[in-house]
Design an enzyme around this catalytic site. Sequence first.
Site: not given
Lengths: 103, 273, 209
Positions: B182, B186, B230, B234
Amino acid sequence: MADPMRIRAVARDGVVNVRVLMSHEMETGQRKDASGKLVPAHFIRNVTATHQGKTVLTALWGPAVAKNPYLEFEFKGGQKGEKIIVTWEDNKGDKRSDEGVIN
Amino acid sequence: MNRYLGIGKNLGLALLFGPLLAAGAWAQNNTLDEIARYRAQLQDGNPAELWEARGEDLWKQKRGPKQVSLEQCDLGKGRGVVKGAYAELPRYFADADRVMDLETRLLHCMMTVQGFSKADATRRVFGSGSNRSDFEALAAWITSESRGVVMKVSLNHPKVQRAYELGEKAFYFRGGPHDFSCSTCHAEDNKRIRLQDLPNLTQKKGAQLGYTTWPAYRVSQGELRTFQWRLYDCFRQQRFPELEFASELSIALTTFLAYNANGAAFNAPAIKR
Amino acid sequence: MKPVYWALPAVVSVLVAAGCATGPRQMEAVTAEDLNIIKASFRAQGQAGLDRLDQDDAQKHCSNPPTVTIAKELAARIEKANFAAIKYPADGNLMGDWRAGERIAQTGVGMQFSDNPKTPSGGNCYACHQVSKEEISFGTIGPSLYNYGKLRGGASPEMQRYTYGRIYNPQAFTACSNMPRFGHNGILTEQQIRDVTALLLDPNSPVNQ
């Protein structure tokens, strides 16, 4: 049967602002599915809005309008508490009519 | 005359982009501005409302083998209380002895309150066209009842604390053929993929911006998507295997991100490209 | 060799739990129990099996916030092992067709469970890098590669070898790089890496205009 529309109508200074959300696939007839076959066209063709028995809006739509369309328009002469009725009909003959109360 | 006709949303995007693709950096900054303007224009008349309406009906309908409505479901603030519930999720639920996010709790209630089997309840967790997901509709309505409520997730229970810590570790967990985690996308400020701005979810501001704007109506898909989706999508793009709906990891990551968003007003269902 | 983790004082955990600090700190290692939970949360789908969650040495030691710098010796170990694993083309030819390279740079498909495994993967360079000047839709996770060859004195044999190797396995040069190891992990083929090398180095490529 399609889902109900969301209709909001607000009167201000003698003009009613109407906002409508419609639930519709609005398939263009141009898209292909995973197996390469054309997805048949399915879209709203006619939209009318009436107030006190009088048509205040007529629209002719086509496949260029997006999925789940949003429509906003204004008309003169509506009063608080009165009803506005919105109707659509698609190319398969499906119809939907819903009403909203002017605030 | 335009405003009397529904302007095709994808078409609208094409019209905004068309003249801007001409030249260089100037065009790029302008394109970003135009995307922001496009989003603002869409906010009025967000089709998410169609999901919210269906979700409210579903919540109140007597359904399942037991013919009971979800008004018998406790989302954490008492049986049937929906207002503000999402701003405190995920949380620990004593009746299940587990930390649950909204979708996991809904699944739990569909099974225990309404009597659905897990297989029946999870037949369609993400909708596609006429194959609609009850979870997406219910989540749209329930989250809309937290709009404007300040995010307040508590780590007081040790199992929530543990979920947070696992979520944080998992956020940085690199794997798959592309070595992605992730955090690849991010964990830093002011980064983009192509022209898509990426929130830095490790910092308060980014976590608040990212978390409080899901669920969202995705214009490009014509669907309302939840936070479970979401995460699922991802991981798909991270080239990981398929994330299980309502899995421990999905709840842990949601806990990590929701807690980091504490203090911000919840602002969804939103609308995204 | 066992990695040395920074001792994590309890007070730091408390601060983090309170949402006050997410300063640079190395993550605690993923335990066997964590890994079990992670693995139980996924199912194999399409070409993406659960083995994708088995971390190699680099993945294991690079699962940290970007503000964390891993120990020098560890970084050197990762770089050495990755460098030793680079396979250069047997014929020694490292430059392909920049036009094909541009198409690879534009394409992001490949290796997702939703992708057809028979479709060649893209490199998706534009997702993270500026590459040519004409394409204004580029990401900023990686540095700009515009004028890559021009700024490095052109396509010398050394520069070709370095560039090919860097695409093949960026962690051979920078441990914990965010960039995928395109050759090492079989994302791009030998010919595709040649083509992307040419996109970056060929004097006729739009990158070097």
